[in-house]
Write a protein that holds these residues in place. Sequence first.
Motif, mmCIF file in Angstrom:
data_model
loop_
_atom_site.group_PDB
_atom_site.id
_atom_site.type_symbol
_atom_site.label_atom_id
_atom_site.label_comp_id
_atom_site.label_asym_id
_atom_site.label_seq_id
_atom_site.Cartn_x
_atom_site.Cartn_y
_atom_site.Cartn_z
ATOM 1 N N THR A 58 39.994 30.728 81.084
ATOM 2 C CA THR A 58 39.748 29.472 81.788
ATOM 3 C C THR A 58 38.678 29.645 82.856
ATOM 4 O OG1 THR A 58 42.001 28.692 81.380
ATOM 5 C CG2 THR A 58 40.805 27.661 83.190
ATOM 6 N N ALA A 59 38.781 30.711 83.633
ATOM 7 C CA ALA A 59 37.790 30.969 84.682
ATOM 8 C C ALA A 59 36.404 31.200 84.089
ATOM 9 C CB ALA A 59 38.204 32.181 85.509
ATOM 10 N N ALA A 60 36.348 31.751 82.879
ATOM 11 C CA ALA A 60 35.059 32.029 82.236
ATOM 12 C C ALA A 60 34.342 30.758 81.809
ATOM 13 C CB ALA A 60 35.264 32.945 81.038
ATOM 14 N N GLY A 61 35.091 29.686 81.577
ATOM 15 C CA GLY A 61 34.482 28.420 81.199
ATOM 16 C C GLY A 61 33.623 28.512 79.949
ATOM 17 N N ILE A 62 34.178 29.038 78.891
ATOM 18 C CA ILE A 62 33.404 29.307 77.664
ATOM 19 C C ILE A 62 32.934 28.007 77.021
ATOM 20 C CG2 ILE A 62 33.507 30.340 75.363
ATOM 21 C CD1 ILE A 62 35.633 32.258 76.494
ATOM 22 N N GLY A 63 31.641 27.968 76.713
ATOM 23 C CA GLY A 63 31.056 26.823 76.023
ATOM 24 C C GLY A 63 30.960 27.071 74.533
ATOM 25 N N ALA A 64 30.775 26.017 73.763
ATOM 26 C CA ALA A 64 30.793 26.106 72.305
ATOM 27 C C ALA A 64 29.724 27.043 71.759
ATOM 28 C CB ALA A 64 30.618 24.715 71.693
ATOM 29 N N LEU A 103 40.962 40.001 73.333
ATOM 30 C CA LEU A 103 40.210 39.063 74.168
ATOM 31 C C LEU A 103 38.900 38.664 73.491
ATOM 32 C CD1 LEU A 103 40.174 37.656 76.992
ATOM 33 C CD2 LEU A 103 38.686 39.527 77.717
ATOM 34 N N THR A 104 38.232 39.600 72.836
ATOM 35 C CA THR A 104 36.979 39.294 72.142
ATOM 36 C C THR A 104 37.201 38.191 71.119
ATOM 37 O OG1 THR A 104 36.660 41.702 72.219
ATOM 38 C CG2 THR A 104 34.957 40.404 71.131
ATOM 39 N N ARG A 105 38.266 38.309 70.358
ATOM 40 C CA ARG A 105 38.545 37.324 69.310
ATOM 41 C C ARG A 105 38.922 35.961 69.903
ATOM 42 N NH1 ARG A 105 41.176 41.948 67.735
ATOM 43 N NH2 ARG A 105 43.277 41.088 68.007
ATOM 44 N N LEU A 106 39.720 35.967 70.955
ATOM 45 C CA LEU A 106 40.101 34.710 71.590
ATOM 46 C C LEU A 106 38.881 34.008 72.179
ATOM 47 C CD1 LEU A 106 43.373 35.809 73.422
ATOM 48 C CD2 LEU A 106 43.212 34.287 71.443
ATOM 49 N N ALA A 107 38.007 34.788 72.810
ATOM 50 C CA ALA A 107 36.797 34.205 73.389
ATOM 51 C C ALA A 107 35.903 33.625 72.303
ATOM 52 C CB ALA A 107 36.057 35.260 74.198
ATOM 53 N N ALA A 108 35.771 34.345 71.195
ATOM 54 C CA ALA A 108 34.913 33.871 70.106
ATOM 55 C C ALA A 108 35.427 32.557 69.527
ATOM 56 C CB ALA A 108 34.828 34.931 69.012
ATOM 57 N N PRO A 132 32.717 28.219 68.993
ATOM 58 C CA PRO A 132 32.577 28.128 67.537
ATOM 59 C C PRO A 132 31.137 28.148 67.042
ATOM 60 C CG PRO A 132 33.236 26.014 68.478
ATOM 61 C CD PRO A 132 33.371 27.036 69.562
ATOM 62 N N GLU A 133 30.183 27.867 67.926
ATOM 63 C CA GLU A 133 28.782 27.923 67.534
ATOM 64 C C GLU A 133 28.060 29.108 68.179
ATOM 65 O OE1 GLU A 133 26.787 24.031 67.800
ATOM 66 O OE2 GLU A 133 28.794 23.206 68.201
ATOM 67 N N GLY A 177 39.398 36.644 59.769
ATOM 68 C CA GLY A 177 38.288 35.915 59.177
ATOM 69 C C GLY A 177 37.234 35.468 60.172
ATOM 70 N N LEU A 178 37.033 36.235 61.238
ATOM 71 C CA LEU A 178 36.043 35.878 62.255
ATOM 72 C C LEU A 178 34.720 36.570 61.941
ATOM 73 C CD1 LEU A 178 38.245 36.110 65.471
ATOM 74 C CD2 LEU A 178 37.317 34.039 64.445
ATOM 75 N N SER A 179 33.752 35.804 61.529
ATOM 76 C CA SER A 179 32.458 36.378 61.136
ATOM 77 C C SER A 179 31.472 36.455 62.294
ATOM 78 C CB SER A 179 31.844 35.532 60.007
ATOM 79 O OG SER A 179 31.637 34.194 60.438
ATOM 80 N N ARG A 180 31.796 35.830 63.415
ATOM 81 C CA ARG A 180 30.857 35.791 64.537
ATOM 82 C C ARG A 180 31.213 36.811 65.620
ATOM 83 N NH1 ARG A 180 32.285 32.050 66.949
ATOM 84 N NH2 ARG A 180 34.068 31.384 65.717
ATOM 85 N N VAL A 181 31.966 37.825 65.240
ATOM 86 C CA VAL A 181 32.381 38.873 66.171
ATOM 87 C C VAL A 181 31.952 40.225 65.627
ATOM 88 C CG1 VAL A 181 34.332 39.984 67.317
ATOM 89 C CG2 VAL A 181 34.382 37.516 66.885
ATOM 90 N N ARG A 182 31.360 41.049 66.467
ATOM 91 C CA ARG A 182 31.078 42.416 66.064
ATOM 92 C C ARG A 182 31.335 43.347 67.242
ATOM 93 N NH1 ARG A 182 25.906 44.674 67.075
ATOM 94 N NH2 ARG A 182 24.523 43.282 68.256
#
Length: 280
Positions: free
Chosen positions: A41-47, A61-66, A70-71, A95-100
Motif C-alpha cells: 500500500t505504501a509503495a502505491g504500485i501503478g498498473a 513479495l515480487t509476485r504480489l507486486a507484479a 498488470p502492464e 503463470g506470471l510471465s512478467r517476473v524474472r
Amino acid sequence: MTRIVNTDQAEAWNGYEGQHWAAHADRYDAVNSGFNEPLLTAAGIGARDRILDIGCGNGQLTRLAARRAPEGHALGVDLSAPMLATARARTEAEGLSRVRYVRDDAQTRAFPEGGFDLALSRFGIMFFADPVAAFDNIRRALRPGGRLAFLAMTGLAGTELGEVFAAMARHLPWPTGPDGTGPTSFADPGRTDEVLTAAGFGRIAVREVSADQVWGRDAADAAAFLGDFGPVAHQLRQVGPEVAANARAALTEALRPFTGPEGVRIRSTAWLVTAVHPER
C-alpha cells in the motif's frame, strides 16, 4: 560486469541459511506476510510500474507486486541461489510471465539507469556491506521521481519476539547482535535517514507498523523452527549439547504464552520506510 562484495552474506545465503529459507518457504511467508499489505500500500504500485525487489528471497513479495502492475514487470534480486530456485518455480507455477529473477549483489549490480519506477524490499536491505553505496546504486536504478519502500527490523527490546529471545539469554548471546548491526542494522530511524540522505534520496519517511507472525502449530513446533532459524542456529552451534538443550527448553517455555487455536502468534514491529529519487 558486476561483482558480489558482500561475500560473507553470499556464503550464508547460499549455504545453510538460504537452504533453510528455501526448504521452508511457506513457513517464512507465514512469519512475514502480515507485513505485505502495509508495504504494498505504501509503495502505491501503478498498473505500468517497473518494479525492483531487493533481497527478494523466495519471491512472494515480487509476485504480489507484479500482480498489482498488470502492464508492468518485476525483477527480483537476491544473493541466494536456493531461494531464487524456489522463487522461479513458484512464479512459473503461478503463470506470471512478467517476473524474472537474477542472482546478484544489489550494491554493485549494473542496473539500467532510470530503469525502474519503484524499488521494494521486505526485510532484504539490512545486510549491505556499504549501505550508502547500495542505496545510491538503487537510487540510480530508479527514474527521477521513482519511489523506494522497504521494511526493516526495529530493535527487539520491549517486543514480544525480544521477550522470547530474552528467555534464552542465560544460555546464549543475543541472536541478532547489538542494534545497528546485522538484522537490526536499521533499528535507528535516524541512521536510516542519514544513509538514505547520503545516497541521494529525498522525502524520507519512517513509521512503525506491526503484524502477527505465525511461528508454528504449537510451542514445541515453533521452538524447533526458531531453533533452526539462522541467527539462533548459529548461536546454538557455538555451545555444547547440554547448554543448547537448555536454551531450546527455555525457548519452548517462552513460546507457550503466545500459543492459541491458530498456532504460535507473536506480534512483531517493523519500520516502514519510504523515499523518493528527487526529480532534477
